[in-house]
Design an enzyme around this catalytic site. Sequence first.
Site, PDB file in Angstrom:
ATOM      1  N   ASP A 174      -0.191  -7.060   4.437  1.00 43.38           N
ATOM      2  CA  ASP A 174      -0.945  -8.311   4.536  1.00 43.38           C
ATOM      3  C   ASP A 174      -0.064  -9.516   4.873  1.00 43.38           C
ATOM      4  O   ASP A 174      -0.448 -10.360   5.683  1.00 43.38           O
ATOM      5  CB  ASP A 174      -1.724  -8.589   3.236  1.00 43.38           C
ATOM      6  CG  ASP A 174      -2.924  -7.669   3.095  1.00 43.38           C
ATOM      7  OD1 ASP A 174      -3.348  -7.081   4.107  1.00 43.38           O
ATOM      8  OD2 ASP A 174      -3.439  -7.526   1.971  1.00 43.38           O
ATOM      9  N   THR A 196       0.808  -1.225   0.000  1.00 44.92           N
ATOM     10  CA  THR A 196       0.000   0.000   0.000  1.00 44.92           C
ATOM     11  C   THR A 196       0.834   1.265   0.000  1.00 44.92           C
ATOM     12  O   THR A 196       0.492   2.245  -0.657  1.00 44.92           O
ATOM     13  CB  THR A 196      -0.939  -0.019   1.233  1.00 44.92           C
ATOM     14  OG1 THR A 196      -1.873  -1.079   1.037  1.00 44.92           O
ATOM     15  CG2 THR A 196      -1.698   1.272   1.398  1.00 44.92           C
ATOM     16  N   ASP A 233       1.427  -6.493  -4.606  1.00 38.38           N
ATOM     17  CA  ASP A 233       0.551  -6.482  -3.446  1.00 38.38           C
ATOM     18  C   ASP A 233       1.013  -7.703  -2.647  1.00 38.38           C
ATOM     19  O   ASP A 233       1.151  -8.793  -3.206  1.00 38.38           O
ATOM     20  CB  ASP A 233      -0.895  -6.663  -3.909  1.00 38.38           C
ATOM     21  CG  ASP A 233      -1.881  -6.582  -2.771  1.00 38.38           C
ATOM     22  OD1 ASP A 233      -2.759  -5.726  -2.819  1.00 38.38           O
ATOM     23  OD2 ASP A 233      -1.759  -7.388  -1.822  1.00 38.38           O
ATOM     24  N   SER A 234       1.269  -7.550  -1.365  1.00 38.31           N
ATOM     25  CA  SER A 234       1.954  -8.635  -0.655  1.00 38.31           C
ATOM     26  C   SER A 234       1.113  -9.903  -0.545  1.00 38.31           C
ATOM     27  O   SER A 234       1.635 -10.969  -0.225  1.00 38.31           O
ATOM     28  CB  SER A 234       2.438  -8.181   0.720  1.00 38.31           C
ATOM     29  OG  SER A 234       1.373  -8.077   1.612  1.00 38.31           O
ATOM     30  N   SER A 235      -0.192  -9.812  -0.822  1.00 44.21           N
ATOM     31  CA  SER A 235      -1.000 -11.036  -0.805  1.00 44.21           C
ATOM     32  C   SER A 235      -0.561 -11.977  -1.933  1.00 44.21           C
ATOM     33  O   SER A 235      -0.929 -13.149  -1.947  1.00 44.21           O
ATOM     34  CB  SER A 235      -2.486 -10.687  -0.938  1.00 44.21           C
ATOM     35  OG  SER A 235      -2.683  -9.920  -2.103  1.00 44.21           O
ATOM     36  N   GLN A 277      -4.577 -20.851  18.149  1.00 43.78           N
ATOM     37  CA  GLN A 277      -5.390 -19.829  17.476  1.00 43.78           C
ATOM     38  C   GLN A 277      -5.391 -18.525  18.267  1.00 43.78           C
ATOM     39  O   GLN A 277      -5.798 -17.495  17.763  1.00 43.78           O
ATOM     40  CB  GLN A 277      -6.831 -20.322  17.332  1.00 43.78           C
ATOM     41  CG  GLN A 277      -6.946 -21.477  16.395  1.00 43.78           C
ATOM     42  CD  GLN A 277      -8.349 -22.071  16.326  1.00 43.78           C
ATOM     43  OE1 GLN A 277      -9.328 -21.462  16.741  1.00 43.78           O
ATOM     44  NE2 GLN A 277      -8.429 -23.274  15.801  1.00 43.78           N
ATOM     45  N   CYS A 278      -4.969 -18.608  19.546  1.00 51.79           N
ATOM     46  CA  CYS A 278      -4.921 -17.391  20.367  1.00 51.79           C
ATOM     47  C   CYS A 278      -3.655 -16.617  20.015  1.00 51.79           C
ATOM     48  O   CYS A 278      -2.574 -17.204  19.892  1.00 51.79           O
ATOM     49  CB  CYS A 278      -4.864 -17.733  21.855  1.00 51.79           C
ATOM     50  SG  CYS A 278      -6.294 -18.630  22.424  1.00 51.79           S
ATOM     51  N   THR A 302       2.499 -10.294  14.259  1.00 52.36           N
ATOM     52  CA  THR A 302       1.369 -10.780  13.481  1.00 52.36           C
ATOM     53  C   THR A 302       0.493  -9.585  13.110  1.00 52.36           C
ATOM     54  O   THR A 302       0.415  -8.631  13.877  1.00 52.36           O
ATOM     55  CB  THR A 302       0.630 -11.870  14.299  1.00 52.36           C
ATOM     56  OG1 THR A 302      -0.052 -12.722  13.459  1.00 52.36           O
ATOM     57  CG2 THR A 302      -0.326 -11.332  15.320  1.00 52.36           C
TER      58      THR A 302
HETATM   59  N1  ASP Z   1      -2.832  -5.480   0.222  1.00 53.17           N
HETATM   60  C1  ASP Z   1      -1.774  -4.633   0.716  1.00 53.17           C
HETATM   61  C2  ASP Z   1      -0.494  -5.452   0.703  1.00 53.17           C
HETATM   62  O1  ASP Z   1      -0.290  -6.225   1.598  1.00 53.17           O
HETATM   63  C3  ASP Z   1      -2.094  -4.146   2.088  1.00 53.17           C
HETATM   64  C4  ASP Z   1      -1.093  -3.195   2.701  1.00 53.17           C
HETATM   65  O2  ASP Z   1       0.014  -3.002   2.237  1.00 53.17           O
HETATM   66  O3  ASP Z   1      -1.442  -2.608   3.761  1.00 53.17           O
HETATM   67  O4  ASP Z   1       0.281  -5.311  -0.208  1.00 53.17           O
END
Ligand code: ASP
Length: 338
Positions: free
Chosen positions: A90, A12, A57-59, A270-271, A160
């Site tokens: 992400d 972002t 985009d890191s996803s 999961q916690c 995280t």
């Molecule tokens: N979708 C974006 C990414 O991880 C989100 C971000 O950077 O905040 O590249």
Amino acid sequence: MSRILLVHTGGTIGMTKTENGYQPDGAYFRQAVFHMDSLKKRDMPQWDFTETETLLDSSRMKAEDWNMIGRVIADHYEDYDGFVILHGTDTMAYTASALSFMLKGLNKPVILTGSQIPLCETRSDGRDNLITSMMIAGAGKVREVCIYFGGLLLRGNRATKYSADGMQAFVSKNYPPLATAGISIHYNESAFLQRRSERFECRPFANIPIGVLKVFPGIQFELFESIIAGKLKGVVLEAFGAGNMPDDASLLPILRKAYENGTVLTVCSQCVQATVDMSAYEAGSTLRRAGAVSGRDMTTEAAVAKLYYLFSVYDDAANVRFNMERDIRGELTQKNEL
Ligand code: ASP
């Protein structure tokens, strides 16, 4: 004066709006960084700028992208005193974890940062995140892979992503911050990774089949048999609380099959704040007896990256199982340290 390298990988912070939503915009970001007056001030380190071939985009990041970032750091390791990696939020905690394992013997700061609001927008948090990360990298006090975001410097493999909206997007609930940045930057030196006198080396990851399975009430394990005991080499089981999951009759034979196949099952919680103790409840001890290993207080992100790393370094599951429970880069608290 110290000299650092800024590495733009996407995310972002460097995006601009298109008709399909925000997208990485290398030309815009480069120009914005070079025109930022604060980065030329005398209390800033000297810096150079580079970017990865494809801004993502890191996803969309994969293990090969982690390797590429690791390679940029390794190729320039001797030329700079520190590195700031601009990255999407992400999967920033995954990349930070991956780099922490990949960069063996690291003795310089590697600070990942980004922003929730792009730098091109008026209320962007990217400006402070970038400036403070550069100062931290230039100061050279921490010598490990960290995430700096929203006033907190966190160990990368303990962090995280916690908020998709707030400016403090990351937490590290099982380990204290390495620094907090208010009016001045306060370092928590006792929490820093103890320096080991190993030679620096970048150990890229192989493309290992890894999976994550989140347990839920009523889970029918037989439907997930191919995940637990199929082709994956490493599986992170996200269990409840301190490492419990329903130990129904169908689970044990699947766990045994996984063990015989050489799949390493690592139990995390999961916690966000938890330490897995598989001996605390009967439901957890079944897992232990079937050969699953405890992720202790590791994040899922760290456990995934560690499985990639260990399977890239060792060919046998026994070594991977043994090392999963050991502290390698400050990613977990060993039992004898509590
Ligand atoms: N979708 C974006 C990414 O991880 C989100 C971000 O950077 O905040 O590249």
